[in-house]
Design an enzyme around this catalytic site. Structure first.
Site, mmCIF file in Angstrom:
data_model
loop_
_atom_site.group_PDB
_atom_site.id
_atom_site.type_symbol
_atom_site.label_atom_id
_atom_site.label_comp_id
_atom_site.label_asym_id
_atom_site.label_seq_id
_atom_site.Cartn_x
_atom_site.Cartn_y
_atom_site.Cartn_z
ATOM 1 N N ASP A 1 -12.049 25.852 80.661
ATOM 2 C CA ASP A 1 -12.977 24.716 80.557
ATOM 3 C C ASP A 1 -12.283 23.432 80.993
ATOM 4 O O ASP A 1 -12.406 22.391 80.344
ATOM 5 C CB ASP A 1 -13.503 24.588 79.128
ATOM 6 C CG ASP A 1 -14.766 23.711 79.048
ATOM 7 O OD1 ASP A 1 -15.426 23.530 80.097
ATOM 8 O OD2 ASP A 1 -15.082 23.214 77.953
ATOM 9 N N PHE B 1 -18.637 22.159 69.492
ATOM 10 C CA PHE B 1 -17.957 22.644 68.299
ATOM 11 C C PHE B 1 -17.588 21.545 67.316
ATOM 12 O O PHE B 1 -16.925 21.810 66.328
ATOM 13 C CB PHE B 1 -16.693 23.419 68.686
ATOM 14 C CG PHE B 1 -16.983 24.778 69.263
ATOM 15 C CD1 PHE B 1 -18.182 25.418 69.023
ATOM 16 C CD2 PHE B 1 -16.043 25.413 70.049
ATOM 17 C CE1 PHE B 1 -18.449 26.674 69.551
ATOM 18 C CE2 PHE B 1 -16.295 26.674 70.585
ATOM 19 C CZ PHE B 1 -17.503 27.301 70.332
ATOM 20 N N VAL C 1 -14.832 14.414 67.320
ATOM 21 C CA VAL C 1 -13.448 13.963 67.164
ATOM 22 C C VAL C 1 -13.453 12.494 66.749
ATOM 23 O O VAL C 1 -14.139 11.666 67.352
ATOM 24 C CB VAL C 1 -12.652 14.135 68.474
ATOM 25 C CG1 VAL C 1 -11.203 13.680 68.275
ATOM 26 C CG2 VAL C 1 -12.684 15.590 68.936
ATOM 27 N N GLY D 1 -15.373 11.252 70.542
ATOM 28 C CA GLY D 1 -15.852 12.328 71.397
ATOM 29 C C GLY D 1 -16.575 13.380 70.586
ATOM 30 O O GLY D 1 -16.374 13.502 69.379
ATOM 31 N N LYS E 1 -10.476 16.367 64.558
ATOM 32 C CA LYS E 1 -11.716 17.028 64.965
ATOM 33 C C LYS E 1 -12.387 17.605 63.730
ATOM 34 O O LYS E 1 -11.773 18.350 62.967
ATOM 35 C CB LYS E 1 -11.421 18.145 65.969
ATOM 36 C CG LYS E 1 -12.676 18.778 66.565
ATOM 37 C CD LYS E 1 -12.322 19.702 67.720
ATOM 38 C CE LYS E 1 -13.553 20.204 68.444
ATOM 39 N NZ LYS E 1 -13.202 21.033 69.615
#
Length: 238
Positions: free
Chosen positions: A154, A30, A33, A26, A48
Site C-alpha cells: 500500500d 483501520f 492517528v 490522519g 493510532k
C-alpha cells in the site's frame, strides 16, 4: 517502552492518563492517528486509535498484523514503534511523530518552491525531489531485503512520512503496515501462496494485483513508479 502487544482489555484510562491529545493528523480504514504529548516527558508522539466496535475476527487480526509488522522492523527506514495496548474495546498504537507526509508536501510544493502549479520543475526542486525519492527507494529496499522479505502493498504518498526534525541521518520513513505481508521467495509469486489479491489503493496498484494475478515485491516497484511521477510532475504513461 516495551515493544510488545498488551492483549489484555483494560478500563484504567491508560490513554487519557498518559497523553494529552493535541490534534487528529490522519485517518483510514483501520483508525485515526492523533498527535499527542506525553504527560511525564512532554515528548510528542503519534498514537493510532482503532475502535473495534463490531469488527470481525479477521479484521482484528489484520490490525494486529500491522502492530506485529511495525514491532519487528527496527530501522530508520520505517516509523518507530514504541508500544501498543487494548483498552475499552480500542487498540492504541504509540509511534514516532513525523510532522508531514509526502502527500502534504506534494500539495504545498508550489508554495514551497514559489511557483505556479502548472510551472515546470526547476533545478532546486529537482534536486530536492531526487533526494526524497532516493530515500523512498532505500526504505522500500530495506523492506524487500529483510528476512523474510516484506511487501508493503500500500505504498502511496500518504504512507510516506517526512521527519523534519532530522532525528537520524534520514528524513523519509514508511508507515501504515496494515496490508504488509511476508514474501516467501521459495514459493515465488503466487497469491495462492498466501498473498491476498486486490489489496492496496487502486491508483498505485500494479496491474497483476488489480487483476488478481500472481505477484511479488515488484508490485511495490510499480507503486514507486506512480509516486515518482507525482513527485517529479511527469507522466510516463502518456
Amino acid at each position: 517502552f516495551k515493544q510488545t502487544i498488551n492483549t489484555e482489555l483494560t478500563n484504567d484510562g491508560n490513554y487519557k492518563s498518559q497523553f494529552i491529545e493535541m490534534s487528529a493528523i490522519g485517518s483510514g480504514g483501520f483508525g485515526t492517528v492523533f498527535k499527542v504529548k506525553h504527560r511525564l516527558d512532554n515528548k510528542i508522539y503519534a498514537v493510532k486509535k482503532v475502535q473495534f466496535g463490531d469488527f470481525s475476527e479477521e479484521k482484528k487480526q489484520k490490525i494486529f498484523k500491522e502492530v506485529k509488522s511495525l514491532a519487528k522492523l527496527h530501522s530508520d527506514f520505517v516509523v518507530k514503534y514504541y508500544y501498543s495496548w487494548l483498552e475499552s474495546n480500542h487498540l492504541y498504537i504509540q509511534m514516532e511523530f513525523c510532522s508531514q507526509s509526502l502527500r502534504s508536501l506534494l500539495k504545498d510544493k508550489h508554495i514551497v518552491f514559489e511557483k505556479q502549479q502548472e510551472d515546470q520543475i526547476n533545478l532546486f526542486e529537482y534536486f530536492i525531489s531526487c533526494e526524497i525519492f532516493k530515500e523512498i527507494l532505500e526504505s522500500v529496499q530495506y523492506l524487500h531485503e529483510s528476512v523474510p522479505p516484506v511487501i508493503h502493498r500500500d505504498l502511496k504518498p500518504d504512507n510516506i512520512l517526512i521527519d523534519l526534525n532530522f532525528t537520524s541521518n534520514r528524513f523519509v520513513k514508511l508507515c501504515d503496515f496494515g496490508l504488509a505481508t511476508d514474501h516467501d521467495t521459495d514459493r515465488h509469486t503466487a497469491s495462492r501462496y498466501g498473498h491476498t489479491s486486490g489489496v492496496g489503493t487502486i491508483k498505485y496498484m500494479s496491474p497483476e494485483v488489480i487483476h488478481c494475478r500472481e505477484y511479488n515485491h515488484k508490485s511495490d516497484i510499480y507503486s514507486l513508479c506512480i509516486i515518482g511521477e507525482e513527485l517529479f510532475g511527469i507522466n510516463l504513461q502518456a
